[in-house]
Design a protein around this motif. Sequence first.
Motif, mmCIF file in Angstrom:
data_model
loop_
_atom_site.group_PDB
_atom_site.id
_atom_site.type_symbol
_atom_site.label_atom_id
_atom_site.label_comp_id
_atom_site.label_asym_id
_atom_site.label_seq_id
_atom_site.Cartn_x
_atom_site.Cartn_y
_atom_site.Cartn_z
ATOM 1 N N ALA A 231 0.831 -1.205 0.000
ATOM 2 C CA ALA A 231 0.000 0.000 0.000
ATOM 3 C C ALA A 231 0.866 1.256 0.000
ATOM 4 N N GLN A 232 1.947 1.213 0.779
ATOM 5 C CA GLN A 232 2.859 2.356 0.802
ATOM 6 C C GLN A 232 3.559 2.523 -0.537
ATOM 7 N N HIS A 233 3.906 1.400 -1.153
ATOM 8 C CA HIS A 233 4.557 1.450 -2.466
ATOM 9 C C HIS A 233 3.639 2.093 -3.505
ATOM 10 N N LEU A 234 2.362 1.729 -3.478
ATOM 11 C CA LEU A 234 1.408 2.319 -4.415
ATOM 12 C C LEU A 234 1.251 3.813 -4.171
ATOM 13 N N THR A 235 1.179 4.208 -2.887
ATOM 14 C CA THR A 235 1.067 5.627 -2.557
ATOM 15 C C THR A 235 2.293 6.398 -3.032
ATOM 16 N N ASP A 236 3.481 5.829 -2.788
ATOM 17 C CA ASP A 236 4.717 6.488 -3.225
ATOM 18 C C ASP A 236 4.767 6.601 -4.746
ATOM 19 N N SER A 237 4.277 5.559 -5.453
ATOM 20 C CA SER A 237 4.286 5.602 -6.920
ATOM 21 C C SER A 237 3.378 6.709 -7.433
ATOM 22 N N VAL A 238 2.189 6.843 -6.812
ATOM 23 C CA VAL A 238 1.269 7.907 -7.227
ATOM 24 C C VAL A 238 1.894 9.274 -7.001
ATOM 25 N N GLU A 239 2.520 9.455 -5.831
ATOM 26 C CA GLU A 239 3.161 10.742 -5.537
ATOM 27 C C GLU A 239 4.308 11.027 -6.507
#
Length: 508
Positions: free
Chosen positions: A419-427
């Motif tokens: 979930a953190q990886h997806l958030t970081d990718s979006v950012e």
Amino acid sequence: MDNKIHNFSPHPSPLIKFGQINVNGLCSPVRQQHLLNFFLHSSFGALSINDTRLSPSNAKFIFKNEHFQHHFRSYWACSSSSRLHDGVGILLRNPLHKHVQTIDSWNGRLLKLDLFFHQTKISIISLYYPPSGSVHQSICNDLIAKLLSWLDHARTNDYFVIILGDFNIDEVAHFHYSSNHFKLLRLLSSRVFTDHQAHSSINGPDPTFYYANGSSRLDYIWSSPGFPAPGLFSQVVACSNLLDRPFTDHKVLTTIFDFSSCFAILAKSRLKQKKEMLDDSLGVYLDRQYSSRLDFSSLSLDRMWHALKAAILSAAIETLPFQKVSNTHRHSYSPELTKLIAINKFLDRFLYRLTTRRSNRPTQIAQMTAALPSHLENLASLLPDYSVPTYSTTPVSAFKSFLRSQKNLVSAFLSTKFAQHLTDSVEYYTALRDEHFSNSLGTFIDSALSVEKRSIVLDRVLVVLDSTPTLLTDLSDIKQAAIAHFQSIVSPPLVHHSSTALFSARWQ
């Protein structure tokens, strides 16, 4: 992997690839995404999936977010029991999924989709037959009884049937088994079903399951007599690796079917005209090639087309050069996430080795037991406030409980990290979009419109030089010819305007 490039065109090909694979479990998000990438990348029209080990709650939402984006649908059959190995599924891409009318399933071992076409009804069945053994005998008997009821219903209501599955039966490798072990194959043979891999193989079917001491042919694709989509050819291919390790111990069995007659809606007069056009050319070819063996006068138009396609395909395979092309994509994760995925997969494999009833695994279990401390140390370096607990490998039941507790811990932590990886990718991509907007409008527009730069590499070009056709093979000559072609292919504008003041009143 950017899956947007795998969307179907508005006019899909009538040649549809069917596949069958045993996935050895599909519970983790990593394995689910890997399977989806493989399904889209390999251009399957239908993929039968066995041994998913999914619970009904997990299967309810799998791939739901991707259905609309990639133009496919997923269908699952899960068992409500606590059995370790069961669960089947079918992935259907456009246009097949638009024809699904009814769905039926049985105990996580059978899944049936009924598809309605113009004047044609087809049932697609995914089957996962238990391995031989007295412990599975009642399941085998009940499964065959249920399958028989489906086949009888199909025959009564004019359905054609295609069955894909892991049968856990190999007539060659299992020759010493009792005759009851081959009951399912005998059933399909008695009903004159076609075993497509055996039918299209010249040197014998290839194995689909590999283990330490050999290999077996356990996966099959069968179709009922007169199936309206002729099977062109079958082959066994490997699923791409997951993190440099095999995704499954099974290979993928594929068969290409020609659904032209199912998709076509032609008037009888048009079919008659089409057949008359075919008779002149194809009839001569068939008489010359097969007159000593078969009488083609009674064959339908579809059968004759199939014969011609098969002959052309066979000639192309034998004549044209063969080159393997790979577009295998590997995900790019941070070193921390990659290490965590490896630990999770190791615990999955270890638990599987300890819970399977096969007795020929002592060497692998000993190796994995020796490797366990290093994986737990890696976990301690990744997980704050975690220290390696004291454990014992005996008794086995207590050791398995310990491994399950560590597996649950890793899975929960891995979900958080994903979930953190997806958030970081979006950012990251949001910041990259803003940067492109400020510094490179062209890149920003291409990204916003999902435009990809593509090119065609020409290795030879036929041009006319001084009224003489000339074949160019030198790369520099090909480049200059292409430049000259595109410079002159568009004629200059008929009207020239040096300023907007010269425009007509309508455009000012």
